[in-house]
Motif scaffolding. Sequence first.
Motif, PDB file in Angstrom:
ATOM      1  N   UNK A 140     -10.560  10.864 -14.640  1.00 11.74           N
ATOM      2  CA  UNK A 140      -9.492  10.609 -13.695  1.00 11.74           C
ATOM      3  C   UNK A 140      -9.625   9.396 -12.985  1.00 11.74           C
ATOM      4  N   UNK A 141      -8.698   9.158 -12.077  1.00 10.84           N
ATOM      5  CA  UNK A 141      -8.806   8.010 -11.363  1.00 10.84           C
ATOM      6  C   UNK A 141      -9.335   8.289  -9.722  1.00 10.84           C
ATOM      7  N   UNK A 142      -9.945   7.540  -8.883  1.00 12.23           N
ATOM      8  CA  UNK A 142     -10.015   7.466  -7.559  1.00 12.23           C
ATOM      9  C   UNK A 142      -9.369   6.451  -6.986  1.00 12.23           C
ATOM     10  N   UNK A 143      -8.670   6.753  -5.932  1.00  8.13           N
ATOM     11  CA  UNK A 143      -8.167   5.671  -4.799  1.00  8.13           C
ATOM     12  C   UNK A 143      -8.681   5.945  -3.522  1.00  8.13           C
ATOM     13  N   UNK A 144      -9.659   5.097  -3.156  1.00  4.37           N
ATOM     14  CA  UNK A 144     -10.172   4.994  -1.878  1.00  4.37           C
ATOM     15  C   UNK A 144      -9.697   4.009  -0.700  1.00  4.37           C
ATOM     16  N   UNK A 145      -9.359   4.581   0.347  1.00  3.94           N
ATOM     17  CA  UNK A 145      -8.944   3.630   1.417  1.00  3.94           C
ATOM     18  C   UNK A 145     -10.009   3.613   2.686  1.00  3.94           C
TER      19      UNK A 145
ATOM     20  N   UNK B 196      -9.754   0.986  -6.451  1.00  2.00           N
ATOM     21  CA  UNK B 196      -9.295   1.895  -7.409  1.00  2.00           C
ATOM     22  C   UNK B 196     -10.344   1.928  -8.437  1.00  2.00           C
ATOM     23  N   UNK B 197     -10.733   3.343  -8.892  1.00  3.38           N
ATOM     24  CA  UNK B 197     -12.141   3.352  -9.910  1.00  3.38           C
ATOM     25  C   UNK B 197     -11.639   4.519 -10.810  1.00  3.38           C
ATOM     26  N   UNK B 198     -12.092   4.412 -12.129  1.00  2.12           N
ATOM     27  CA  UNK B 198     -11.781   5.608 -13.131  1.00  2.12           C
ATOM     28  C   UNK B 198     -13.057   6.085 -13.546  1.00  2.12           C
TER      29      UNK B 198
ATOM     30  N   UNK C 226       0.696  -1.313  -0.031  1.00  2.00           N
ATOM     31  CA  UNK C 226       0.017  -0.088   0.052  1.00  2.00           C
ATOM     32  C   UNK C 226       0.713   1.159   0.045  1.00  2.00           C
ATOM     33  N   UNK C 227       2.188   1.072  -0.101  1.00  2.00           N
ATOM     34  CA  UNK C 227       3.007   2.387  -0.279  1.00  2.00           C
ATOM     35  C   UNK C 227       2.922   2.749  -1.967  1.00  2.00           C
ATOM     36  N   UNK C 228       2.239   1.926  -2.689  1.00  2.00           N
ATOM     37  CA  UNK C 228       1.948   2.308  -3.986  1.00  2.00           C
ATOM     38  C   UNK C 228       1.005   3.431  -4.091  1.00  2.00           C
ATOM     39  N   UNK C 229       0.807   4.235  -5.008  1.00  2.00           N
ATOM     40  CA  UNK C 229      -0.106   5.460  -5.291  1.00  2.00           C
ATOM     41  C   UNK C 229      -1.202   4.943  -6.257  1.00  2.00           C
ATOM     42  N   UNK C 230      -1.630   5.965  -6.865  1.00  2.00           N
ATOM     43  CA  UNK C 230      -2.454   5.649  -8.185  1.00  2.00           C
ATOM     44  C   UNK C 230      -1.821   4.823  -9.320  1.00  2.00           C
ATOM     45  N   UNK C 231      -0.785   5.396  -9.543  1.00  2.00           N
ATOM     46  CA  UNK C 231      -0.066   4.789 -10.797  1.00  2.00           C
ATOM     47  C   UNK C 231       0.388   3.602 -10.446  1.00  2.00           C
ATOM     48  N   UNK C 232       0.733   3.098  -9.398  1.00  2.00           N
ATOM     49  CA  UNK C 232       1.147   1.778  -8.788  1.00  2.00           C
ATOM     50  C   UNK C 232      -0.031   1.045  -9.074  1.00  2.00           C
ATOM     51  N   UNK C 233      -1.423   1.473  -8.461  1.00  2.00           N
ATOM     52  CA  UNK C 233      -2.347   0.305  -8.579  1.00  2.00           C
ATOM     53  C   UNK C 233      -2.713   0.137  -9.959  1.00  2.00           C
ATOM     54  N   UNK C 234      -2.665   1.127 -10.799  1.00  2.00           N
ATOM     55  CA  UNK C 234      -3.148   1.403 -12.197  1.00  2.00           C
ATOM     56  C   UNK C 234      -2.131   0.098 -12.765  1.00  2.00           C
ATOM     57  N   UNK C 235      -0.997   0.432 -12.666  1.00  2.00           N
ATOM     58  CA  UNK C 235       0.222  -0.635 -13.070  1.00  2.00           C
ATOM     59  C   UNK C 235      -0.449  -2.098 -12.903  1.00  2.00           C
TER      60      UNK C 235
ATOM     61  N   UNK D 270      -8.119  -3.685 -17.956  1.00  2.00           N
ATOM     62  CA  UNK D 270      -8.063  -2.373 -18.128  1.00  2.00           C
ATOM     63  C   UNK D 270      -8.487  -1.369 -16.968  1.00  2.00           C
ATOM     64  N   UNK D 271      -7.364  -0.787 -16.469  1.00  2.00           N
ATOM     65  CA  UNK D 271      -7.930   0.162 -15.350  1.00  2.00           C
ATOM     66  C   UNK D 271      -8.745   1.148 -15.530  1.00  2.00           C
ATOM     67  N   UNK D 272      -9.138   1.584 -16.924  1.00  2.00           N
ATOM     68  CA  UNK D 272     -10.026   2.624 -17.278  1.00  2.00           C
ATOM     69  C   UNK D 272     -11.345   1.916 -17.453  1.00  2.00           C
ATOM     70  N   UNK D 273     -11.621   0.659 -17.509  1.00  2.00           N
ATOM     71  CA  UNK D 273     -12.853   0.056 -17.776  1.00  2.00           C
ATOM     72  C   UNK D 273     -13.733   0.566 -16.436  1.00  2.00           C
ATOM     73  N   UNK D 274     -15.098  -0.050 -16.659  1.00  2.00           N
ATOM     74  CA  UNK D 274     -16.158   0.742 -15.564  1.00  2.00           C
ATOM     75  C   UNK D 274     -16.124  -0.480 -14.561  1.00  2.00           C
TER      76      UNK D 274
END
Length: 112
Positions: A63-68, A57-59, A19-28, A37-41
């Motif tokens: 843009x992306x949302x990362x909720x905790x 993670x949601x798109x 969980x040290x990852x940010x949005x880009x890490x979870x997208x990867x 596809x991280x941009x899928x619904x």
Amino acid sequence: MLQLSAQTAILLATQPQDFRKGIDGFVAVCRDSLQQNPRADIRFVFINKSRTMLRVLAYDGSGYWLMTKRLSKGRFQNWPKSPNTVSPMLATELRELLKGEAKPVDKKYKIN
């Protein structure tokens, strides 16, 4: 607030994530490890190694949302252990999981 309906597509990542990852890490992770596809619904749900936190993670089209969600005490129980990297989940199951009381059921899921 996270809006969920019966039609909301939700995929649970079965392996704990750093969980040290940010949005880009979870997208990867979605793209490379989950083969999605991280941009899928789709709402992608992740857990940390100690099972005390969840991230979604949601798109939303712009843009992306990362909720905790971090539990004040205890751990999320019965996280699925599966040879598959993802497991589908219903909105009602995710709502229960976010309460900290859920016990997700291991399901078979065919990835397209």
